[in-house]
Design an enzyme around this catalytic site. Sequence first.
Site, mmCIF file in Angstrom:
data_model
loop_
_atom_site.group_PDB
_atom_site.id
_atom_site.type_symbol
_atom_site.label_atom_id
_atom_site.label_comp_id
_atom_site.label_asym_id
_atom_site.label_seq_id
_atom_site.Cartn_x
_atom_site.Cartn_y
_atom_site.Cartn_z
ATOM 1 C CB SER A 1 13.086 11.335 25.968
ATOM 2 O OG SER A 1 11.570 10.978 25.857
ATOM 3 N NE ARG B 1 14.769 7.046 29.646
ATOM 4 C CZ ARG B 1 13.828 7.561 29.186
ATOM 5 N NH1 ARG B 1 13.201 7.303 28.136
ATOM 6 N NH2 ARG B 1 13.368 8.876 29.741
ATOM 7 C CG ASN C 1 21.060 3.166 29.277
ATOM 8 O OD1 ASN C 1 21.570 2.914 30.396
ATOM 9 N ND2 ASN C 1 20.056 4.363 28.974
#
Length: 276
Positions: free
Chosen positions: A206, A210, A214
């Site tokens: 994660s 993440r 982005n």
Amino acid sequence: MSEQTGSGGLNEYIQHHLQQNTISLGGGAFHIDTWVVSLILGLIFITWFGFFARKATSGVPSKGQAFVELILEFIDNQVKDSFHGDRSSLTPLALTIFVWVVLMNGMDLLPLDLPGWVVKTTAGAEVAHHTYFRWVPTADLNTTLALSTTVFFLILYHSVKAKGGLGFGKELLTAPFHAHGTGAKIALAPANLGLNVIEYLVKPVSLAMRLFGNMYGGELVFMLIAGLLGGSLLMFLPGVIFNVAWALFHILIVLLQAFIFMILTVVYIAGAYESH
């Protein structure tokens, strides 16, 4: 914006800018551009903070020293709020993660076609067309996975440090489903182990996805805006406006994603000292 946009279209322009500068290594591809930029930014961080650490005085600090102290105090306060043990090693880790990731994320704010322009100016258009260079390390999944994998091993290290090898192994088999009696504990051990393995593996995955998602998305938006700039004169002004607006918004993303990666690392390590 560039000859690639005008001659090959937006798709070719984006595909060109998404290509990594790679070398073959052991049957795989090594992203030399990611490695070089990450190394340079890491050295900049060490030199920058090391310089002001050596120049630090108890008197009135310089603007540079005050800025460094402000960052260090901010990071230390964040660590203090999440971790209540000895912060002597955790604060430097959090500081390194935050500043290094900010620097790597911040490369996305530099002109997209600058590397290509430099190659074109020094070696010609043909060489530039066949030269690939992505200078946002965190838009490369290899970088974010490497960072998160390091965090994963640090979590394991602190878990063993806090609970001991036997205590950590026992927790893997007896939590989160607690039972009384040997038979019940043995019956629940596979489920507990499976859930704990999933929990530990989800953390680095994660973290990596993440940050990568982005920054990759932000890089792609800049490429699309650059395509607008190079499409026609009518789209030049809207492209400039969109580019400035997105760059200002992206500054927040650059800082926020570095902060999230840093604070989750601290929280995960702090959780290693807690018992289920």
